[in-house]
Motif scaffolding. Sequence first.
Motif, PDB file in Angstrom:
ATOM      1  N   THR A   4     -24.828 -19.468 -27.946  1.00 15.03           N
ATOM      2  CA  THR A   4     -23.523 -19.347 -27.839  1.00 15.03           C
ATOM      3  C   THR A   4     -23.212 -18.513 -29.157  1.00 15.03           C
ATOM      4  O   THR A   4     -22.710 -17.490 -29.359  1.00 15.03           O
ATOM      5  CB  THR A   4     -22.758 -20.421 -27.750  1.00 15.03           C
ATOM      6  OG1 THR A   4     -23.032 -21.152 -26.490  1.00 15.03           O
ATOM      7  CG2 THR A   4     -21.232 -20.170 -27.622  1.00 15.03           C
ATOM      8  N   TYR A   5     -23.651 -19.023 -30.308  1.00 14.36           N
ATOM      9  CA  TYR A   5     -23.428 -18.461 -31.838  1.00 14.36           C
ATOM     10  C   TYR A   5     -24.015 -17.246 -31.501  1.00 14.36           C
ATOM     11  O   TYR A   5     -23.445 -16.138 -32.017  1.00 14.36           O
ATOM     12  CB  TYR A   5     -24.230 -19.397 -32.740  1.00 14.36           C
ATOM     13  CG  TYR A   5     -23.609 -19.132 -34.283  1.00 14.36           C
ATOM     14  CD1 TYR A   5     -23.284 -17.896 -34.610  1.00 14.36           C
ATOM     15  CD2 TYR A   5     -23.756 -20.131 -35.215  1.00 14.36           C
ATOM     16  CE1 TYR A   5     -23.056 -17.797 -35.909  1.00 14.36           C
ATOM     17  CE2 TYR A   5     -23.478 -19.942 -36.419  1.00 14.36           C
ATOM     18  CZ  TYR A   5     -22.810 -18.863 -36.927  1.00 14.36           C
ATOM     19  OH  TYR A   5     -22.512 -18.467 -38.168  1.00 14.36           O
ATOM     20  N   TRP A  23     -18.693  -9.854 -31.302  1.00 17.22           N
ATOM     21  CA  TRP A  23     -17.656  -9.506 -32.267  1.00 17.22           C
ATOM     22  C   TRP A  23     -18.311  -8.526 -33.442  1.00 17.22           C
ATOM     23  O   TRP A  23     -17.379  -7.664 -33.935  1.00 17.22           O
ATOM     24  CB  TRP A  23     -17.307 -10.575 -33.060  1.00 17.22           C
ATOM     25  CG  TRP A  23     -16.174 -11.562 -32.202  1.00 17.22           C
ATOM     26  CD1 TRP A  23     -16.445 -12.182 -31.081  1.00 17.22           C
ATOM     27  CD2 TRP A  23     -14.952 -11.731 -32.685  1.00 17.22           C
ATOM     28  NE1 TRP A  23     -15.083 -12.570 -30.608  1.00 17.22           N
ATOM     29  CE2 TRP A  23     -14.440 -12.551 -31.722  1.00 17.22           C
ATOM     30  CE3 TRP A  23     -14.228 -11.629 -33.899  1.00 17.22           C
ATOM     31  CZ2 TRP A  23     -13.003 -13.126 -31.753  1.00 17.22           C
ATOM     32  CZ3 TRP A  23     -12.880 -11.943 -34.082  1.00 17.22           C
ATOM     33  CH2 TRP A  23     -12.240 -12.657 -32.921  1.00 17.22           C
ATOM     34  N   ASN A  24     -19.596  -8.396 -33.554  1.00 11.95           N
ATOM     35  CA  ASN A  24     -20.235  -7.451 -34.322  1.00 11.95           C
ATOM     36  C   ASN A  24     -19.787  -5.799 -33.832  1.00 11.95           C
ATOM     37  O   ASN A  24     -19.870  -5.003 -34.694  1.00 11.95           O
ATOM     38  CB  ASN A  24     -21.618  -7.614 -34.603  1.00 11.95           C
ATOM     39  CG  ASN A  24     -22.389  -6.919 -35.810  1.00 11.95           C
ATOM     40  OD1 ASN A  24     -21.706  -7.308 -36.854  1.00 11.95           O
ATOM     41  ND2 ASN A  24     -23.184  -6.250 -35.635  1.00 11.95           N
ATOM     42  N   GLU A  25     -19.574  -5.726 -32.685  1.00 13.25           N
ATOM     43  CA  GLU A  25     -19.308  -4.490 -32.074  1.00 13.25           C
ATOM     44  C   GLU A  25     -17.754  -4.124 -32.604  1.00 13.25           C
ATOM     45  O   GLU A  25     -17.438  -2.830 -32.548  1.00 13.25           O
ATOM     46  CB  GLU A  25     -19.384  -4.364 -30.530  1.00 13.25           C
ATOM     47  CG  GLU A  25     -20.864  -4.757 -30.094  1.00 13.25           C
ATOM     48  CD  GLU A  25     -20.976  -4.744 -28.522  1.00 13.25           C
ATOM     49  OE1 GLU A  25     -19.931  -4.811 -27.863  1.00 13.25           O
ATOM     50  OE2 GLU A  25     -22.045  -4.869 -28.088  1.00 13.25           O
ATOM     51  N   LYS A  26     -17.015  -5.068 -32.862  1.00 16.67           N
ATOM     52  CA  LYS A  26     -15.648  -4.683 -33.187  1.00 16.67           C
ATOM     53  C   LYS A  26     -15.421  -4.671 -34.838  1.00 16.67           C
ATOM     54  O   LYS A  26     -14.479  -4.074 -35.312  1.00 16.67           O
ATOM     55  CB  LYS A  26     -14.727  -5.838 -32.543  1.00 16.67           C
ATOM     56  CG  LYS A  26     -14.519  -6.041 -31.146  1.00 16.67           C
ATOM     57  CD  LYS A  26     -13.693  -7.143 -30.698  1.00 16.67           C
ATOM     58  CE  LYS A  26     -14.223  -8.508 -30.450  1.00 16.67           C
ATOM     59  NZ  LYS A  26     -13.374  -9.327 -29.858  1.00 16.67           N
ATOM     60  N   LEU A  71     -15.326 -18.540 -32.981  1.00 17.35           N
ATOM     61  CA  LEU A  71     -16.588 -19.107 -32.856  1.00 17.35           C
ATOM     62  C   LEU A  71     -16.707 -20.450 -32.765  1.00 17.35           C
ATOM     63  O   LEU A  71     -17.329 -21.107 -32.081  1.00 17.35           O
ATOM     64  CB  LEU A  71     -17.478 -18.472 -34.104  1.00 17.35           C
ATOM     65  CG  LEU A  71     -18.976 -18.690 -34.205  1.00 17.35           C
ATOM     66  CD1 LEU A  71     -19.766 -18.707 -33.214  1.00 17.35           C
ATOM     67  CD2 LEU A  71     -19.609 -18.762 -35.629  1.00 17.35           C
ATOM     68  N   SER A  72     -15.783 -21.181 -33.856  1.00 19.45           N
ATOM     69  CA  SER A  72     -15.960 -22.645 -33.902  1.00 19.45           C
ATOM     70  C   SER A  72     -15.353 -23.223 -32.693  1.00 19.45           C
ATOM     71  O   SER A  72     -15.616 -24.431 -32.349  1.00 19.45           O
ATOM     72  CB  SER A  72     -14.965 -23.151 -35.124  1.00 19.45           C
ATOM     73  OG  SER A  72     -14.959 -24.589 -35.399  1.00 19.45           O
TER      74      SER A  72
END
Length: 237
Positions: A27-28, A35-38, A112-113
């Motif tokens: 999942t991480y 999110w890295n795309e944003k 994420l958490s």
Amino acid sequence: MNEQQFQELLMEKGITLSPEQLQQFQTYYEVLVEWNEKMNLTAITEKEEVYEKHFFDSIMAAFSFDFSSNYHICDVGAGAGFPSLPIKICFPHLKITIVDSLNKRIGFLEHLSSELKLENVFFYHDRAELFGKNKSHRETYDVVTARAVARMSVLGELCLPLVKQNGYFVALKGPNVEEELDTGKQAIKMLGGEVEKLDTLTLPGEKSERNIVTIQKIKTTPKKYPRKPGTPNKNPL
């Protein structure tokens, strides 16, 4: 490093992951890539590389430092959660506080958490220099971690003020750390620390050198440290 290799290599070091923990790493990875795309979190997005160069690399701190106690850990400049969140997944009993200067990253880490269903993880948007002056946090943490944030003389000023007396600062560094320690030893001593040990390890797949520096806080940090934001970097001790 695929997931099976990741699991087996950790098992060799005495860290056994449950199916739930393995799913947390999966999942991480998914949330990180999404999110890295944003926003810019990492240049490393290939799954096997993330597992080796982010997850395994972070957990290597546990090959040198024993995280089995009920420590409260502060991770300074954690970026995308490294090293503290992979360590937290492996050692769920730990209490984690993360401080980062970029609010967008804190937003990612909070999401994420939540997705990882982590408990006892806290996030602060702040500069490390200001956070270290905050009476609620100064000299309150059992362990402070930082991974490849800055040179040791700078890192010491950002991290040691947060470590309680007799606590530890654990720095995850790449190669050539001996030179950094030589130039930073005086600063570490001035800030109340003493280098306890340096362990040199090798990342299994790409065979690159990693160094885990363990510094014990033997006396309180003088009140004037850390200095104003930006000063430690511009003018290291």
